[in-house]
Design an enzyme around this catalytic site. Structure first.
Site, PDB file in Angstrom:
ATOM      1  N   LEU A 339       0.726  -1.200  -0.064  1.00  0.00           N
ATOM      2  CA  LEU A 339      -0.025  -0.022  -0.031  1.00  0.00           C
ATOM      3  C   LEU A 339       0.909   1.236  -0.193  1.00  0.00           C
ATOM      4  O   LEU A 339       1.778   1.535   0.679  1.00  0.00           O
ATOM      5  CB  LEU A 339      -0.908  -0.136   1.138  1.00  0.00           C
ATOM      6  CG  LEU A 339      -1.734   1.243   1.374  1.00  0.00           C
ATOM      7  CD1 LEU A 339      -2.856   1.014   0.260  1.00  0.00           C
ATOM      8  CD2 LEU A 339      -2.478   1.244   2.760  1.00  0.00           C
ATOM      9  N   CYS A 402      -3.094  -3.644  -4.101  1.00  0.00           N
ATOM     10  CA  CYS A 402      -2.153  -3.829  -3.019  1.00  0.00           C
ATOM     11  C   CYS A 402      -2.847  -4.376  -1.654  1.00  0.00           C
ATOM     12  O   CYS A 402      -4.160  -4.522  -1.663  1.00  0.00           O
ATOM     13  CB  CYS A 402      -1.901  -2.385  -2.854  1.00  0.00           C
ATOM     14  SG  CYS A 402      -3.293  -1.366  -2.199  1.00  0.00           S
ATOM     15  N   CYS A 403      -2.083  -4.718  -0.564  1.00  0.00           N
ATOM     16  CA  CYS A 403      -2.495  -4.876   0.639  1.00  0.00           C
ATOM     17  C   CYS A 403      -1.212  -4.342   1.248  1.00  0.00           C
ATOM     18  O   CYS A 403      -0.413  -3.568   0.980  1.00  0.00           O
ATOM     19  CB  CYS A 403      -2.729  -6.256   1.196  1.00  0.00           C
ATOM     20  SG  CYS A 403      -1.265  -7.279   0.529  1.00  0.00           S
ATOM     21  N   ALA A 404      -1.244  -4.564   2.626  1.00  0.00           N
ATOM     22  CA  ALA A 404      -0.148  -3.861   3.481  1.00  0.00           C
ATOM     23  C   ALA A 404       1.381  -4.098   2.926  1.00  0.00           C
ATOM     24  O   ALA A 404       2.166  -3.557   2.901  1.00  0.00           O
ATOM     25  CB  ALA A 404      -0.179  -4.377   5.039  1.00  0.00           C
TER      26      ALA A 404
END
Length: 495
Positions: A339, A402-404
């Protein structure tokens, strides 16, 4: 005046009358409950008092009784004038009643008293103090009801004023009100953060947008989520025990029997609370506990309550991806990555966000959130939502999924897109393509099961298309395509 204007005027007056009735009820609840708790505390006297050593240096500033009193005007005007419809009025009333209830419970569970003696004061300020002391005894300390109400009202006024110069004046005055509880010698410092905590909890329980976290709560039977909930709960318990252990070791006895706090170990209660709420999210509340809205921002209350966890989550995401900070393109303009903090890798990039716990950057071409808890596996429904968003955005430019960390949640979403768009013939093929583009991706057996479930559902679905299966066309028809599968316009998303 036209009939429509008459109806609007009538509706406006009806709302104000309703607000006036609510204000009357709130006033009765406020003064009656506050007086009762003061009475019960007086019956239990002498009561302890908690303060830090440095608080003896806080000066008494008589003029600050003016901002201290001004919260009463803010309270009344806020209820009467701020709400624009019944929903807003209901939300504000619920927050104020919640604050009152939680503070009253705190006063009864842990009665405290103010330990310093205020000298006699004269003049206008002295008169204001005398009026205050006519009904306010030195009890009802922690959590500070004054501060808790300030948090709720501050938020309500700031939302109404928007980005104007008046908003900065509001912030300055509210800060002055917050400081006045100390400089009028009405509260010790410990009452301030506990009061702010109560205000934040009230905002969190009754968010400005959407349903509250309790309204969507459902006990999770997923083993992964339960295991993570247990770990976060254990972490919260260890930190809380450490706070109590270090805090009690620094206790001393001050003037007039006040219990003095010699250290700052009590601040460990904040991360303990933060981890407790995260555990609750995994066990019961789900992604609703993080309150990430359709613009990709966590609510103010969630950011305040979860701040220690959020800081740790952000640091963790940066440490794990420090050797691969940039996104990796899989194919056809679709990339996987962590992210972004503030800016997108490219100005024309759309964002499909599977991160539930961190806020997304505001600078992007288009945005679709599909929040999934960290380390949890996205369901087949969530994977399909993410895959549809990827395909829709891809037709108008590059897309970042996205993710973390850009390792599991986002990778499974891209794998789902590869499967449903026909770019991968099997789950193993999709995972192989994703790992080939971004080797750090982690897709284990539960992710495979979710992808297989997605494929099985897709096989069972009948599409009104000239194709036999969804794998023989770039995408099933939807409201953004004509009969030939051509995109008519970019999907309606938050920008």
């Amino acid at each position: 005046m036209s009939a429509s204007h008459c109806r609007l005027a009538h509706r406006g007056w009806g709302l104000r009358v309703r607000a006036g009735l609510w204000l009357l009820l709130l006033g009765v609840v406020f003064f009656s409950s506050y007086a009762l708790t003061s009475h019960f505390s007086a019956l239990r006297a002498p009561l302890p008092s908690i303060m830090f050593d440095w608080e003896r240096g806080i000066p008494l500033l008589p003029w600050t009784i003016v901002p201290y009193w001004s919260i009463d005007l803010m309270y009344a005007a806020g209820v009467l004038l701020l709400p624009q419809d019944r929903r807003q009025l209901s939300s504000l009333v619920r927050r104020l009643l919640t604050v009152q209830a939680l503070c009253v419970l705190g006063f009864l569970a842990c009665p405290l008293t103010f330990s310093l003696q205020r000298p006699p004061l004269e003049g206008v300020f002295g008169t204001l103090f005398d009026v205050l002391m006519s009904f306010d005894q030195p009890y009802n300390q922690a959590p500070s009801l004054h501060i808790a109400l300030l948090v709720v009202l501050w938020h309500a006024y700031a939302q109404r004023l928007g980005s104007t110069a008046w908003r900065w004046l509001l912030h300055g005055w509210c800060v002055l009100i917050g400081l006045s509880v100390l400089t009028t010698w009405q509260h010790h410092f410990i009452d301030v953060p506990t009061g702010a905590l109560v205000g934040a909890i009230s905002l969190w329980l009754w968010p400005s947008r959407g349903a509250g976290p309790l309204q969507r709560a459902r006990l999770s039977y997923d083993r992964t989520r339960r295991r993570l909930a247990a770990r976060y709960a254990i972490g919260a318990g260890v930190i809380a025990a450490l706070a109590v252990l270090l805090g009690t070791s620094s206790l001393g006895t001050g003037t007039q029997g006040a219990t003095t706090l010699g250290g700052w170990s009590w601040w460990l209660g904040w991360p303990a609370l933060s981890l407790s709420l995260v555990a609750l999210n995994y066990l019961w509340l789900g992604v609703a506990g993080f309150q990430k809205d359709n613009d990709g921002r966590l609510s103010l209350a969630a950011r305040l309550l979860l701040a220690p966890y959020l800081v740790g989550a952000w640091i963790n995401s940066r440490l794990w991806t420090r050797r691969r900070p940039h996104p990796d393109e899989v194919c056809d303009g679709v990339s996987i990555g962590r992210l972004p903090l503030r800016q997108m890798p490219a100005a024309d990039m759309a964002l499909v966000d599977l991160c539930a716990e961190l806020s997304a950057p505001t600078q992007r071409r288009a945005y679709t959130p599909v929040p999934v808890l960290d380390l949890a596996v996205a369901s087949a429904t969530e994977l399909r939502q993410a895959a549809e968003a990827i395909e829709q955005h891809r037709r108008h430019g590059p897309v970042l999924v996205c993710c973390a960390l850009g390792v599991s949640r986002s990778a499974s979403a891209v794998a789902a897109w590869l499967l449903l768009s026909g770019r991968a013939a099997s789950v193993d093929d999709a995972i192989s393509i994703v790992r080939g583009a971004r080797p750090i991706c982690v897709l284990r057996a539960p992710h495979r099961q979710a992808l297989k479930a997605l494929v099985e559902r897709a096989d069972e679905t009948t599409y009104e298309t000239p194709y036999e299966t969804p794998y023989e066309t770039p995408w099933p028809l939807n409201e953004n395509e004509d009969k030939a599968g051509t995109a008519l316009r970019e999907p309606s998303t938050r920008r």
